[in-house]
Design an enzyme around this catalytic site. Structure first.
Site, PDB file in Angstrom:
ATOM      1  N   ARG A  28       0.803  -1.142   0.023  1.00 23.37           N
ATOM      2  CA  ARG A  28       0.070  -0.020   0.123  1.00 23.37           C
ATOM      3  C   ARG A  28       0.820   1.259   0.069  1.00 23.37           C
ATOM      4  NH1 ARG A  28      -0.585   3.132   4.145  1.00 23.37           N
ATOM      5  NH2 ARG A  28       0.144   1.479   5.614  1.00 23.37           N
ATOM      6  N   GLU A  66       1.266   5.259  24.742  1.00 26.69           N
ATOM      7  CA  GLU A  66       0.319   4.954  23.609  1.00 26.69           C
ATOM      8  C   GLU A  66      -0.873   4.049  24.139  1.00 26.69           C
ATOM      9  OE1 GLU A  66       0.437   3.262  19.024  1.00 26.69           O
ATOM     10  OE2 GLU A  66       1.424   2.188  20.498  1.00 26.69           O
ATOM     11  N   TRP A  88       2.340   8.866  15.883  1.00 24.66           N
ATOM     12  CA  TRP A  88       0.995   8.631  15.261  1.00 24.66           C
ATOM     13  C   TRP A  88       1.092   9.967  14.356  1.00 24.66           C
ATOM     14  CZ3 TRP A  88      -2.755   5.567  14.059  1.00 24.66           C
ATOM     15  CH2 TRP A  88      -3.013   4.375  14.647  1.00 24.66           C
ATOM     16  N   TYR A 130      -8.249   2.814  17.402  1.00 21.62           N
ATOM     17  CA  TYR A 130      -8.017   1.776  18.350  1.00 21.62           C
ATOM     18  C   TYR A 130      -8.906   2.331  19.569  1.00 21.62           C
ATOM     19  CZ  TYR A 130      -4.076  -0.275  15.918  1.00 21.62           C
ATOM     20  OH  TYR A 130      -3.391  -0.583  14.991  1.00 21.62           O
ATOM     21  N   CYS A 192      -4.144  -2.639  13.015  1.00 23.29           N
ATOM     22  CA  CYS A 192      -3.079  -3.812  12.898  1.00 23.29           C
ATOM     23  C   CYS A 192      -3.181  -4.660  13.977  1.00 23.29           C
ATOM     24  CB  CYS A 192      -1.607  -2.950  12.523  1.00 23.29           C
ATOM     25  SG  CYS A 192      -1.462  -1.767  11.119  1.00 23.29           S
ATOM     26  N   ARG A 212      -3.147  -8.527  12.096  1.00 19.33           N
ATOM     27  CA  ARG A 212      -3.410  -8.649  10.856  1.00 19.33           C
ATOM     28  C   ARG A 212      -2.164  -8.195   9.910  1.00 19.33           C
ATOM     29  NH1 ARG A 212      -3.874  -4.393   7.455  1.00 19.33           N
ATOM     30  NH2 ARG A 212      -4.347  -2.418   8.739  1.00 19.33           N
ATOM     31  N   SER A 213      -1.306  -6.970  10.109  1.00 19.29           N
ATOM     32  CA  SER A 213      -0.387  -6.556   9.598  1.00 19.29           C
ATOM     33  C   SER A 213       0.810  -6.186  10.481  1.00 19.29           C
ATOM     34  CB  SER A 213      -0.813  -5.598   8.843  1.00 19.29           C
ATOM     35  OG  SER A 213       0.203  -4.710   8.130  1.00 19.29           O
ATOM     36  N   CYS A 214       2.016  -6.790  10.326  1.00 18.65           N
ATOM     37  CA  CYS A 214       3.080  -6.293  11.271  1.00 18.65           C
ATOM     38  C   CYS A 214       4.182  -5.879  10.439  1.00 18.65           C
ATOM     39  CB  CYS A 214       3.599  -7.470  11.812  1.00 18.65           C
ATOM     40  SG  CYS A 214       4.778  -7.431  13.456  1.00 18.65           S
ATOM     41  N   ASP A 215       4.521  -4.862  10.739  1.00 23.06           N
ATOM     42  CA  ASP A 215       5.748  -4.146  10.364  1.00 23.06           C
ATOM     43  C   ASP A 215       6.914  -4.693  11.196  1.00 23.06           C
ATOM     44  OD1 ASP A 215       8.329  -2.769  10.069  1.00 23.06           O
ATOM     45  OD2 ASP A 215       7.364  -0.770  10.223  1.00 23.06           O
ATOM     46  N   HIS A 253       5.849  -8.507   7.477  1.00 20.67           N
ATOM     47  CA  HIS A 253       6.844  -8.117   6.733  1.00 20.67           C
ATOM     48  C   HIS A 253       7.883  -7.217   7.096  1.00 20.67           C
ATOM     49  CE1 HIS A 253       3.066  -5.390   7.197  1.00 20.67           C
ATOM     50  NE2 HIS A 253       4.090  -4.419   7.165  1.00 20.67           N
ATOM     51  N   TYR A 255      10.169  -3.886   5.299  1.00 14.17           N
ATOM     52  CA  TYR A 255       9.992  -3.019   4.323  1.00 14.17           C
ATOM     53  C   TYR A 255      11.563  -3.102   3.747  1.00 14.17           C
ATOM     54  CZ  TYR A 255       5.668  -1.045   5.498  1.00 14.17           C
ATOM     55  OH  TYR A 255       4.367  -1.037   5.504  1.00 14.17           O
ATOM     56  N   ALA A 309       7.083   3.957   7.071  1.00  7.89           N
ATOM     57  CA  ALA A 309       6.320   3.936   5.608  1.00  7.89           C
ATOM     58  C   ALA A 309       4.811   4.232   5.990  1.00  7.89           C
ATOM     59  CB  ALA A 309       6.244   2.465   4.925  1.00  7.89           C
TER      60      ALA A 309
END
Length: 310
Positions: A28, A66, A88, A130, A192, A212-215, A253, A255, A309
């Site tokens: 994305r 956070e 953020w 969140y 995420c 669901r999505s992890c840097d 993932h 980068y 990113a």
């Protein structure tokens, strides 16, 4: 007998696997990643253990602030920025630049957010991210003739979770989620770390996060600390001992522009056993302050910087 591997070794092994064997793809952000689907790691919380990464410095207080911010239900970056937390800011800053064409830098943008409440209201809000879902999930009530209106007060998933752990510890419904499909499009970034589930076992509270999505290079360190922190808070509030945390990643993932970070971190050897302690027990899970937490015996290697990113 061989020594037990350091808890961080599973993280480094996963990083190495993704970097060497992950599917290279355009994501994305347009930056590009190497990615796999599906990964699991487990970490003990016994004896105040906390799975902070030791192969680079993790600014755990930013992650703790956070988490406490999420529990207030706030969705505006103003309070985070006041506390020196910048994680953020990139999303509203990017939106402001695109909308106005102004080439403002992050420091100047954050200064305006703090100084100008109206500016913060217009440009600092992230949408129903969140915290909004955790403590104020939308509810609807009858408004006459088959119509419904949004109730002034939403469902507080966290308060309900605390009560459920206390009253029905054997339940398989001890969870909360940020993935509100009806409001995802309104969020600056869809959740995420989206679903947390808990289990009471032999007087201990175990916590699981599905992300669901992890840097893996940047975000994971904060996510696993946050999971450990809230599991420990819930355990304290419910008179349980912390057990273990289980992290499950969907799209995990690295980068492509993080090559220097990845190579440097994979070359380092983890060591040490940091501990997270809660020094105070407030009356509810919503009343913790940053001063209630301390990390001891944490001697990480130097910080490794890398771009976020957006």
């Amino acid at each position: 007998m061989p020594d037990t591997p350091h808890y961080e070794q599973q993280y480094l092994d996963l990083m190495r696997h993704i970097w060497r064997h992950g599917d290279e793809r355009i994501d994305r952000t347009g930056v590009g990643t190497r990615s796999i689907l599906g990964a699991t790691m487990r970490f003990s919380l016994a004896d105040d253990a906390v799975p902070l990464l030791t192969t680079k410095r993790v600014y755990w207080k930013a992650a703790a602030r956070e988490m406490l911010w999420f529990l207030t239900g706030d969705t505006n970056i103003r309070e985070l920025v006041r506390q020196g937390v910048h994680i953020w800011t990139d999303w509203p800053l990017d939106a402001y630049r695109k909308a106005t064409g102004e080439t403002i830098d992050r420091d100047a943008f954050e200064a305006r957010i703090i100084a100008d409440e109206g500016f913060a209201l217009e440009w600092g809000d992230l949408g129903p991210v969140y915290g909004a879902q955790w403590v104020n999930w939308p509810r609807y009530e009858p408004a006459g003739e088959g119509l419904y209106r949004r109730a002034e007060k939403g469902h507080n998933q966290i308060a309900a979770l605390v009560e459920a752990i206390r009253v029905t510890p054997g339940s398989r419904r001890l969870l909360f989620t940020g993935w509100n499909v009806a409001e995802v499009a309104q969020m600056a970034l869809p959740p995420c770390h989206m679903t947390y589930q808990f289990q009471v076992s032999n007087g201990k509270l175990n916590g699981l996060l599905f992300q669901r999505s992890c840097d893996l290079g940047l975000g994971f360190a904060f996510n696993i600390f946050g999971l450990s922190m809230i599991t420990r808070m819930l355990a304290q509030q419910c008179d349980l001992e912390p057990g273990e945390v289980v992290w499950q990643g969907g799209d995990v993932h690295l980068y492509l522009n993080h090559a220097a970070l990845v190579e440097e971190q994979m070359s380092r050897v983890p060591s040490g056993a940091p501990k997270l302690r809660i020094k105070n027990r407030p009356s509810s899970i919503f009343d913790y302050a940053i001063e209630d937490f301390e990390v001891v015996d944490y001697a990480p290697q130097s910080h490794i910087s890398a771009p976020v990113a957006v």
